[in-house]
Design a protein around this motif. Structure first.
Motif, PDB file in Angstrom:
ATOM      1  N   VAL A 252      77.385   3.651  75.651  1.00 18.87           N
ATOM      2  CA  VAL A 252      76.375   3.393  74.618  1.00 18.87           C
ATOM      3  C   VAL A 252      75.978   1.924  74.683  1.00 18.87           C
ATOM      4  CG1 VAL A 252      75.845   3.473  72.161  1.00 18.87           C
ATOM      5  CG2 VAL A 252      77.406   5.174  73.160  1.00 18.87           C
ATOM      6  N   PHE A 253      74.700   1.677  74.918  1.00 19.26           N
ATOM      7  CA  PHE A 253      74.160   0.319  74.964  1.00 19.26           C
ATOM      8  C   PHE A 253      73.363   0.098  73.679  1.00 19.26           C
ATOM      9  CE2 PHE A 253      74.831   1.654  79.282  1.00 19.26           C
ATOM     10  CZ  PHE A 253      75.334   0.521  79.923  1.00 19.26           C
TER      11      PHE A 253
ATOM     12  N   ASP B 163      66.395   0.889  70.877  1.00 21.02           N
ATOM     13  CA  ASP B 163      67.480   0.318  70.079  1.00 21.02           C
ATOM     14  C   ASP B 163      68.846   0.752  70.622  1.00 21.02           C
ATOM     15  OD1 ASP B 163      65.752  -0.897  68.088  1.00 21.02           O
ATOM     16  OD2 ASP B 163      65.337   1.153  67.434  1.00 21.02           O
ATOM     17  N   ILE B 164      68.930   1.984  71.111  1.00 23.86           N
ATOM     18  CA  ILE B 164      70.175   2.527  71.662  1.00 23.86           C
ATOM     19  C   ILE B 164      69.844   3.266  72.949  1.00 23.86           C
ATOM     20  CG2 ILE B 164      72.081   4.158  71.291  1.00 23.86           C
ATOM     21  CD1 ILE B 164      71.821   3.657  68.305  1.00 23.86           C
ATOM     22  N   ILE B 165      70.663   3.041  73.975  1.00 19.29           N
ATOM     23  CA  ILE B 165      70.522   3.740  75.252  1.00 19.29           C
ATOM     24  C   ILE B 165      71.868   4.390  75.565  1.00 19.29           C
ATOM     25  CG2 ILE B 165      70.040   3.508  77.716  1.00 19.29           C
ATOM     26  CD1 ILE B 165      68.476   0.909  76.952  1.00 19.29           C
ATOM     27  N   MET B 166      71.854   5.681  75.870  1.00 17.22           N
ATOM     28  CA  MET B 166      73.091   6.412  76.173  1.00 17.22           C
ATOM     29  C   MET B 166      73.028   6.961  77.594  1.00 17.22           C
ATOM     30  SD  MET B 166      73.827   8.454  72.604  1.00 17.22           S
ATOM     31  CE  MET B 166      72.144   9.007  72.344  1.00 17.22           C
ATOM     32  N   THR B 167      74.139   6.796  78.323  1.00 18.53           N
ATOM     33  CA  THR B 167      74.247   7.316  79.689  1.00 18.53           C
ATOM     34  C   THR B 167      75.629   7.920  79.888  1.00 18.53           C
ATOM     35  OG1 THR B 167      75.131   5.252  80.604  1.00 18.53           O
ATOM     36  CG2 THR B 167      72.733   5.494  80.560  1.00 18.53           C
ATOM     37  N   HIS B 168      75.760   8.752  80.902  1.00 19.63           N
ATOM     38  CA  HIS B 168      77.071   9.262  81.301  1.00 19.63           C
ATOM     39  C   HIS B 168      77.860   8.101  81.904  1.00 19.63           C
ATOM     40  CE1 HIS B 168      80.238  11.512  83.216  1.00 19.63           C
ATOM     41  NE2 HIS B 168      79.734  12.675  82.825  1.00 19.63           N
ATOM     42  N   ASP B 169      79.118   7.949  81.511  1.00 21.21           N
ATOM     43  CA  ASP B 169      79.883   6.791  81.998  1.00 21.21           C
ATOM     44  C   ASP B 169      80.121   6.849  83.499  1.00 21.21           C
ATOM     45  OD1 ASP B 169      81.756   8.906  81.891  1.00 21.21           O
ATOM     46  OD2 ASP B 169      83.405   7.495  81.659  1.00 21.21           O
ATOM     47  N   GLY B 170      80.015   8.062  84.084  1.00 16.27           N
ATOM     48  CA  GLY B 170      80.184   8.172  85.530  1.00 16.27           C
ATOM     49  C   GLY B 170      78.932   7.850  86.307  1.00 16.27           C
ATOM     50  N   ASP B 171      77.812   7.723  85.650  1.00 18.36           N
ATOM     51  CA  ASP B 171      76.543   7.392  86.300  1.00 18.36           C
ATOM     52  C   ASP B 171      75.765   6.501  85.344  1.00 18.36           C
ATOM     53  OD1 ASP B 171      74.455   7.307  88.082  1.00 18.36           O
ATOM     54  OD2 ASP B 171      73.640   9.277  87.503  1.00 18.36           O
TER      55      ASP B 171
ATOM     56  N   TYR C  66      74.945   2.137  83.862  1.00 17.94           N
ATOM     57  CA  TYR C  66      74.558   0.781  84.246  1.00 17.94           C
ATOM     58  C   TYR C  66      75.763  -0.129  84.040  1.00 17.94           C
ATOM     59  CZ  TYR C  66      70.122   3.069  83.102  1.00 17.94           C
ATOM     60  OH  TYR C  66      69.078   3.959  83.015  1.00 17.94           O
ATOM     61  N   GLU C  67      75.932  -1.058  84.963  1.00 17.71           N
ATOM     62  CA  GLU C  67      77.037  -2.011  84.806  1.00 17.71           C
ATOM     63  C   GLU C  67      76.861  -2.801  83.517  1.00 17.71           C
ATOM     64  OE1 GLU C  67      80.633  -3.646  85.679  1.00 17.71           O
ATOM     65  OE2 GLU C  67      79.608  -2.052  86.814  1.00 17.71           O
ATOM     66  N   SER C  68      75.635  -3.222  83.279  1.00 18.16           N
ATOM     67  CA  SER C  68      75.283  -3.908  82.026  1.00 18.16           C
ATOM     68  C   SER C  68      73.766  -3.904  81.904  1.00 18.16           C
ATOM     69  CB  SER C  68      75.815  -5.347  82.023  1.00 18.16           C
ATOM     70  OG  SER C  68      75.211  -6.103  83.057  1.00 18.16           O
ATOM     71  N   LEU C  69      73.297  -4.143  80.693  1.00 17.66           N
ATOM     72  CA  LEU C  69      71.863  -4.268  80.444  1.00 17.66           C
ATOM     73  C   LEU C  69      71.634  -5.543  79.645  1.00 17.66           C
ATOM     74  CD1 LEU C  69      70.861  -0.599  79.443  1.00 17.66           C
ATOM     75  CD2 LEU C  69      70.331  -1.770  81.598  1.00 17.66           C
ATOM     76  N   PRO C  70      70.718  -6.398  80.110  1.00 17.29           N
ATOM     77  CA  PRO C  70      70.492  -7.659  79.380  1.00 17.29           C
ATOM     78  C   PRO C  70      69.989  -7.391  77.958  1.00 17.29           C
ATOM     79  CG  PRO C  70      68.805  -7.297  81.067  1.00 17.29           C
ATOM     80  CD  PRO C  70      69.866  -6.289  81.308  1.00 17.29           C
ATOM     81  N   GLY C  71      70.624  -8.061  77.011  1.00 18.34           N
ATOM     82  CA  GLY C  71      70.229  -7.923  75.617  1.00 18.34           C
ATOM     83  C   GLY C  71      70.899  -6.754  74.908  1.00 18.34           C
ATOM     84  N   TYR C  72      71.834  -6.087  75.595  1.00 17.60           N
ATOM     85  CA  TYR C  72      72.506  -4.938  75.008  1.00 17.60           C
ATOM     86  C   TYR C  72      74.022  -5.118  75.068  1.00 17.60           C
ATOM     87  CZ  TYR C  72      68.138  -2.262  74.961  1.00 17.60           C
ATOM     88  OH  TYR C  72      66.859  -1.825  74.714  1.00 17.60           O
ATOM     89  N   GLU C  73      74.688  -4.585  74.064  1.00 16.61           N
ATOM     90  CA  GLU C  73      76.144  -4.555  74.027  1.00 16.61           C
ATOM     91  C   GLU C  73      76.609  -3.167  74.452  1.00 16.61           C
ATOM     92  OE1 GLU C  73      79.795  -5.295  70.805  1.00 16.61           O
ATOM     93  OE2 GLU C  73      77.701  -5.238  70.148  1.00 16.61           O
ATOM     94  N   LYS C  74      77.606  -3.127  75.339  1.00 20.81           N
ATOM     95  CA  LYS C  74      78.047  -1.854  75.911  1.00 20.81           C
ATOM     96  C   LYS C  74      79.366  -1.398  75.276  1.00 20.81           C
ATOM     97  CE  LYS C  74      79.255   0.213  80.411  1.00 20.81           C
ATOM     98  NZ  LYS C  74      79.388  -0.051  81.870  1.00 20.81           N
ATOM     99  N   LYS C  75      79.436  -0.090  74.997  1.00 16.49           N
ATOM    100  CA  LYS C  75      80.657   0.502  74.461  1.00 16.49           C
ATOM    101  C   LYS C  75      80.780   1.923  74.997  1.00 16.49           C
ATOM    102  CE  LYS C  75      82.872   1.801  70.066  1.00 16.49           C
ATOM    103  NZ  LYS C  75      82.711   1.854  68.583  1.00 16.49           N
ATOM    104  N   THR C  76      81.985   2.347  75.328  1.00 12.51           N
ATOM    105  CA  THR C  76      82.215   3.701  75.842  1.00 12.51           C
ATOM    106  C   THR C  76      82.899   4.552  74.768  1.00 12.51           C
ATOM    107  OG1 THR C  76      82.435   2.881  78.106  1.00 12.51           O
ATOM    108  CG2 THR C  76      83.296   5.077  77.661  1.00 12.51           C
ATOM    109  N   ILE C  77      82.343   5.730  74.519  1.00 14.85           N
ATOM    110  CA  ILE C  77      82.919   6.648  73.541  1.00 14.85           C
ATOM    111  C   ILE C  77      83.106   8.025  74.177  1.00 14.85           C
ATOM    112  CG2 ILE C  77      81.818   5.447  71.601  1.00 14.85           C
ATOM    113  CD1 ILE C  77      79.847   7.867  71.491  1.00 14.85           C
TER     114      ILE C  77
END
Length: 539
Positions: free
Chosen positions: A533-534, A477-485, A487-498
């Motif tokens: 945050v995806f 439901d939610i995928i979190m990554t470091h913004d410096g490493d 994904y450019e985008s993930l299909p079916g997910y909305e991206k937001k940086t916090i």
């Protein structure tokens, strides 16, 4: 007055105690305390300081449940308990009434005192135990009761079990004690050696209990000291969190400016006082007159001036005399000697932490506590200007206090060091509502604390970025990554940086609009660790 001050201090420390998320370090301390409670595991590691915090916090979790608010209760209590210690100094006549009230007010409302009394770190425990040592030792000297020195020994032991800077404080106190003994300013009680041995045995016993994890790791008793020295010498040389020698001076200018200015004035006033006379303030009564002084005055009145006193023979140094009970001293002006000690303590503390390579905001507490006494001493000379100056000082301190302690948002202030962002409040609400969450980076904190126990079952922690196919296959439901490493985008997910955690970017603040405008507006620039945050788009 002290009851009113105590109530104000309690309100400022306990109000909205969980308003802000745990600091990065607070989350680590709470996590280790939780592990101690649930698994019974603890071994001393100098990286995370002494065992006292973990045992007492685990005890609080056992009694009241594990939460941010419960974790901060004991720091609040210890930070507030400094005020009764100030009152004890007044009752023992080491502070005048005016000086004691001013010092109590400053302890109650000083921004750094409040901020770090609402903070799960070791330093507020250490400053409490430091002042308790002073109060208990003076009570022992004054009243001669063995249990006062025992209290000082317990306080010293618990301070040693709290943080590795306590030995520096004990050495600072010890040198001034030797000065008092050698100058005959104090005399030791009749049974001083018995009392000292008892206090030392209790001191050693408490230290052994805590550092051995109450007998679970007895080998640590021998290795704790060398490992602590080795680690903190490395940190000093490495300057992992470095800063200039005047780092703490900048903090005092930002947060405690009135106290700093009054303390400087207090040193000047003390140095300019008439030698051999009591520096009587406007509201003080003269010191008690000894029988000898009364006799000399009577002789001067009846038969002219008294003959000059004989010049004492010059003392020779004798090592054995250091261990003898000194003869009763001449009358000591308690208030003057205590201010001398407060000035000495302030100067030694400021020089020590200016030299130490590791620069972090909470170490300012160890300089601020003695500085408050010197500042209060200066204000006791202000006469009719005392009240206006106190109003201005309190207004400044309270405005800064409400900004740093009660702003429910990220603030660009050096006092926060590396604080978990308030962006995580909304983030964790989304995690709570989700069924499956992935952390595809090494950013596990503070989630490890906030999703402890069974709550962690919904989280898949990879510790690194994984392939896009693998993360999509998890149907999270939610995928979190470091913004410096990321994904450019993930299909079916909305991206937001916090923001995950943040700090003040001093270089950016100092370039434009500049430090002066920052000081007035607090419109600083943030440095931060960010999280992408995806969130799965609902169909």
């Amino acid at each position: 007055m002290f009851l009113a001050i105590l109530i104000v201090a309690l309100i400022l420390r306990f109000a909205f105690l969980d308003l802000k998320l745990f600091h990065h370090d607070e989350a680590i301390h709470a996590w280790f305390s939780y592990q101690l409670l649930t698994q019974g595991t603890y071994v001393y590691d100098p990286v995370y300081h002494g065992p006292f915090l973990y045992y007492v916090t685990a005890g609080m979790f056992a009694l009241f449940g594990d939460s941010d608010l419960v974790g901060r209760i004991l720091p609040c209590i210890f930070g507030t308990a400094l005020i009764p210690l100030v009152y004890c100094l007044y009752r023992m006549q080491y502070l005048s009434g005016k000086t004691a009230v001013i010092a109590g007010i400053f302890v109650a409302i000083a921004p750094e005192m409040i901020y770090f009394s609402r903070f799960l770190r070791n330093d507020v425990f250490v400053v409490f135990f430091s002042l308790l040592i002073v109060v208990a030792f003076l009570a022992w000297i004054q009243k001669g009761k063995w249990y006062y020195l025992l209290i000082a020994g317990i306080a010293a032991a618990l301070g040693m079990c709290s943080k590795e800077n306590m030995p520096l404080i004990l050495v600072t106190f010890g040198l001034f004690f030797l000065y008092l003994v050698w100058s005959r300013k104090i005399t030791l009680p009749v049974h001083w050696l018995r009392d000292a041995v008892l206090a030392f045995l209790v001191f050693a016993g408490i230290g052994c209990l805590f550092y051995s994890s109450f007998g679970a790791h007895p080998e640590v008793i021998l290795t704790a000291g060398p490992s602590a020295i080795e680690h903190w010498l490395n940190m000093h040389n490495q300057q992992r969190i470095g800063g200039p020698p005047y780092y703490y001076l900048l903090l005092f200018v930002l947060y405690e400016l009135p106290i700093l200015l009054f303390a400087i004035a207090g040193v000047i006033l003390y140095l300019r006082r008439p030698r051999g006379e009591k520096p009587v303030t406007a509201d003080e009564t003269p010191a008690e007159t000894t029988d000898a002084e009364l006799f000399e005055r009577a002789e001067e009145t009846e038969s002219g001036p008294a003959p000059p006193a004989p010049v004492p023979a010059k003392k020779r140094f004798s090592f054995t005399e250091l261990f003898r009970r000194p003869e009763p001293p001449a009358v000591m002006n308690r208030q003057e000697e205590f201010i001398r000690f407060a000035i000495y303590w302030t100067i030694i503390a400021c020089l020590t932490y200016a030299y130490i390579g590791e620069k972090v905001p909470w170490l300012s507490l160890h300089q601020l506590v003695p500085m408050i006494f010197v500042a209060a001493y200066a204000l006791s000379f202000a006469g009719k200007y005392t009240k206006p100056l106190m109003v201005l000082a309190c207004a400044f301190l309270l405005v800064v206090t409400f900004h740093v302690a009660f702003t429910p948002a990220d603030i660009a202030e050096p006092i926060v060091q590396v604080q978990n962002s308030e962006d995580l409040v909304e983030m964790m609400a989304a995690i709570d509502a989700a069924d499956k969450v992935a952390i595809a980076s090494d950013q596990g904190w503070p989630y490890t604390w906030y999703y402890r126990g069974d709550a962690w079952n919904k989280i898949s922690y990879y510790g690194r970025k994984i392939s896009e196919d693998s993360v999509l296959a998890g149907d999270f439901d939610i995928i979190m990554t470091h913004d410096g490493d990321s994904y450019e985008s993930l299909p079916g997910y909305e991206k937001k940086t916090i923001r995950l955690s943040y700090w003040i970017d001093a270089a950016a603040t100092g370039s434009d609009p500049g430090w002066l405008r920052y000081y007035v507006t607090r419109d600083g620039k943030f440095g931060s660790i960010n999280t992408d945050v995806f969130t799965k788009i609902s169909s």
